[in-house]
Scaffold this motif. Structure first.
Motif, PDB file in Angstrom:
ATOM      1  N   MET A   1     109.954  -5.089  76.794  1.00 19.48           N
ATOM      2  CA  MET A   1     111.435  -5.094  76.481  1.00 19.48           C
ATOM      3  C   MET A   1     112.134  -3.891  75.704  1.00 19.48           C
ATOM      4  N   ASN A   2     113.136  -3.400  76.356  1.00 17.00           N
ATOM      5  CA  ASN A   2     113.793  -2.324  75.627  1.00 17.00           C
ATOM      6  C   ASN A   2     114.772  -2.801  74.633  1.00 17.00           C
ATOM      7  N   LYS A   3     114.670  -1.888  73.474  1.00 14.55           N
ATOM      8  CA  LYS A   3     115.487  -2.202  72.312  1.00 14.55           C
ATOM      9  C   LYS A   3     116.235  -0.960  71.835  1.00 14.55           C
ATOM     10  N   SER A   4     117.515  -0.960  71.888  1.00 14.64           N
ATOM     11  CA  SER A   4     118.259   0.143  71.350  1.00 14.64           C
ATOM     12  C   SER A   4     119.518   0.059  70.487  1.00 14.64           C
ATOM     13  N   PRO A   5     119.747   0.812  69.558  1.00 13.40           N
ATOM     14  CA  PRO A   5     120.877   0.579  68.850  1.00 13.40           C
ATOM     15  C   PRO A   5     122.041   0.878  69.655  1.00 13.40           C
ATOM     16  N   VAL A   6     123.045   0.623  69.515  1.00 17.76           N
ATOM     17  CA  VAL A   6     124.300   0.725  70.300  1.00 17.76           C
ATOM     18  C   VAL A   6     125.587   0.697  69.403  1.00 17.76           C
ATOM     19  N   SER A   7     126.668   1.360  69.548  1.00 17.09           N
ATOM     20  CA  SER A   7     128.014   1.183  69.132  1.00 17.09           C
ATOM     21  C   SER A   7     128.746   0.425  70.273  1.00 17.09           C
ATOM     22  N   ILE A   8     129.667  -0.416  69.888  1.00 14.97           N
ATOM     23  CA  ILE A   8     130.301  -1.346  70.623  1.00 14.97           C
ATOM     24  C   ILE A   8     131.773  -1.433  70.292  1.00 14.97           C
ATOM     25  N   LYS A   9     132.431  -1.318  71.339  1.00 16.20           N
ATOM     26  CA  LYS A   9     134.034  -1.333  71.101  1.00 16.20           C
ATOM     27  C   LYS A   9     134.423  -2.715  72.172  1.00 16.20           C
ATOM     28  N   MET A  10     134.690  -3.729  71.501  1.00 16.07           N
ATOM     29  CA  MET A  10     135.158  -4.764  72.302  1.00 16.07           C
ATOM     30  C   MET A  10     136.730  -5.001  71.988  1.00 16.07           C
ATOM     31  N   THR A  11     137.228  -4.911  73.473  1.00 14.24           N
ATOM     32  CA  THR A  11     138.626  -5.047  73.438  1.00 14.24           C
ATOM     33  C   THR A  11     139.221  -6.416  73.971  1.00 14.24           C
ATOM     34  N   MET A  12     139.707  -7.238  73.404  1.00 18.23           N
ATOM     35  CA  MET A  12     140.248  -8.566  73.824  1.00 18.23           C
ATOM     36  C   MET A  12     141.773  -8.580  74.085  1.00 18.23           C
ATOM     37  N   GLU A  13     142.174  -9.087  75.488  1.00 15.83           N
ATOM     38  CA  GLU A  13     143.417  -9.076  75.796  1.00 15.83           C
ATOM     39  C   GLU A  13     143.931 -10.436  76.168  1.00 15.83           C
ATOM     40  N   ILE A  14     144.772 -10.884  75.621  1.00 11.15           N
ATOM     41  CA  ILE A  14     145.515 -12.251  76.061  1.00 11.15           C
ATOM     42  C   ILE A  14     146.882 -12.274  76.489  1.00 11.15           C
ATOM     43  N   ASN A  15     147.012 -12.496  77.670  1.00 11.65           N
ATOM     44  CA  ASN A  15     148.495 -12.526  78.354  1.00 11.65           C
ATOM     45  C   ASN A  15     148.914 -13.914  78.335  1.00 11.65           C
ATOM     46  N   ASP A  16     149.987 -14.236  77.418  1.00 14.11           N
ATOM     47  CA  ASP A  16     150.586 -15.458  77.277  1.00 14.11           C
ATOM     48  C   ASP A  16     151.904 -15.551  77.841  1.00 14.11           C
ATOM     49  N   LEU A  17     152.299 -15.904  79.151  1.00 13.20           N
ATOM     50  CA  LEU A  17     153.777 -15.864  79.637  1.00 13.20           C
ATOM     51  C   LEU A  17     154.331 -14.485  79.449  1.00 13.20           C
ATOM     52  N   GLY A  18     153.875 -13.258  79.592  1.00 11.37           N
ATOM     53  CA  GLY A  18     154.360 -12.289  79.496  1.00 11.37           C
ATOM     54  C   GLY A  18     154.072 -11.261  78.196  1.00 11.37           C
ATOM     55  N   ASN A  19     153.745 -12.190  77.203  1.00  7.71           N
ATOM     56  CA  ASN A  19     153.215 -11.639  75.853  1.00  7.71           C
ATOM     57  C   ASN A  19     151.886 -11.127  75.750  1.00  7.71           C
ATOM     58  N   LYS A  20     151.548 -10.100  75.453  1.00  5.19           N
ATOM     59  CA  LYS A  20     150.159  -9.518  75.473  1.00  5.19           C
ATOM     60  C   LYS A  20     149.761  -9.293  74.094  1.00  5.19           C
ATOM     61  N   ASP A  21     148.656  -9.835  73.564  1.00  2.17           N
ATOM     62  CA  ASP A  21     147.968  -9.769  72.488  1.00  2.17           C
ATOM     63  C   ASP A  21     146.660  -9.105  72.633  1.00  2.17           C
ATOM     64  N   VAL A  22     146.463  -7.867  71.799  1.00  5.13           N
ATOM     65  CA  VAL A  22     145.417  -6.955  72.116  1.00  5.13           C
ATOM     66  C   VAL A  22     144.551  -7.144  70.974  1.00  5.13           C
ATOM     67  N   THR A  23     143.276  -7.282  70.719  1.00  2.69           N
ATOM     68  CA  THR A  23     142.444  -7.349  69.422  1.00  2.69           C
ATOM     69  C   THR A  23     141.435  -6.329  69.906  1.00  2.69           C
ATOM     70  N   VAL A  24     141.047  -5.335  69.088  1.00  7.62           N
ATOM     71  CA  VAL A  24     140.053  -4.391  69.235  1.00  7.62           C
ATOM     72  C   VAL A  24     139.309  -4.451  68.031  1.00  7.62           C
ATOM     73  N   VAL A  25     137.773  -4.632  68.102  1.00 13.84           N
ATOM     74  CA  VAL A  25     136.582  -4.605  67.276  1.00 13.84           C
ATOM     75  C   VAL A  25     135.595  -3.459  67.709  1.00 13.84           C
ATOM     76  N   GLU A  26     135.348  -2.706  66.768  1.00  6.79           N
ATOM     77  CA  GLU A  26     134.249  -1.693  66.789  1.00  6.79           C
ATOM     78  C   GLU A  26     132.865  -1.968  65.790  1.00  6.79           C
ATOM     79  N   GLU A  27     131.939  -2.239  66.397  1.00  4.02           N
ATOM     80  CA  GLU A  27     130.827  -2.389  65.390  1.00  4.02           C
ATOM     81  C   GLU A  27     129.632  -1.694  65.808  1.00  4.02           C
ATOM     82  N   GLU A  28     128.527  -1.797  65.079  1.00  5.09           N
ATOM     83  CA  GLU A  28     127.271  -1.373  65.446  1.00  5.09           C
ATOM     84  C   GLU A  28     126.320  -2.612  65.672  1.00  5.09           C
TER      85      GLU A  28
END
Length: 142
Positions: free
Chosen positions: A1-28
């Motif tokens: 098994m390979n195990k590596s530390p990573v930096s993560i950038k998670m972007t969640m986009e929700i499109n609700d009837l033309g309204n766009k909500d974007v959340t960005v999370v950056e973690e290790e």
């Protein structure tokens, strides 16, 4: 098994009837790779200083997202299929139905970043489904 530390950038986009909500999370976090299974582990802290631990398991044909702590859920994504789960958070419990349109995963290799992309529609408690996109960028740390 390979195990590596990573930096993560998670972007969640929700499109609700033309309204766009974007959340960005950056973690290790940590990336564990074995055969055709990849596991991504990380924790995030919300505005109330409550922690949520995330465990994202990536298989060639499906992805599962397990969250525990301030938010609790086990969401499964299977391409072109509908899955159900229960989402628990500080405001109560919701029934969630997810129709997955597309899953793309490129593992991080050498100096190239990895990427997980999921396009799906989610209906909460039987409401009209909302189009959502989840993009997670992974960068191996040395």
């Amino acid at each position: 098994m390979n195990k590596s530390p990573v930096s993560i950038k998670m972007t969640m986009e929700i499109n609700d009837l033309g309204n766009k909500d974007v959340t960005v999370v950056e973690e290790e976090g940590q990336l564990l790779e074995k055969d055709e299974t990849t596991v991504l582990k990380f924790s995030e802290t919300n505005e109330n200083n409550e922690q949520t631990d995330s465990l994202i398991t990536i298989h060639p044909d499906k992805v599962s997202v397990k969250r525990s702590g301030a938010v609790s859920m086990l969401q499964k994504f299977r391409s072109k299929q509908t899955t159900e789960n229960v989402y628990r958070h500080q405001f109560g419990t919701m029934h969630m139905e997810t129709q997955t349109d597309q899953i793309l995963y490129q593992p991080p290799v050498a100096n190239k970043n990895g990427k997980l992309f999921i396009s799906y529609q989610t209906s909460l408690n039987g409401e009209t489904p909302r189009h959502q996109r989840l993009t997670i960028r992974l960068k191996k740390e040395n």
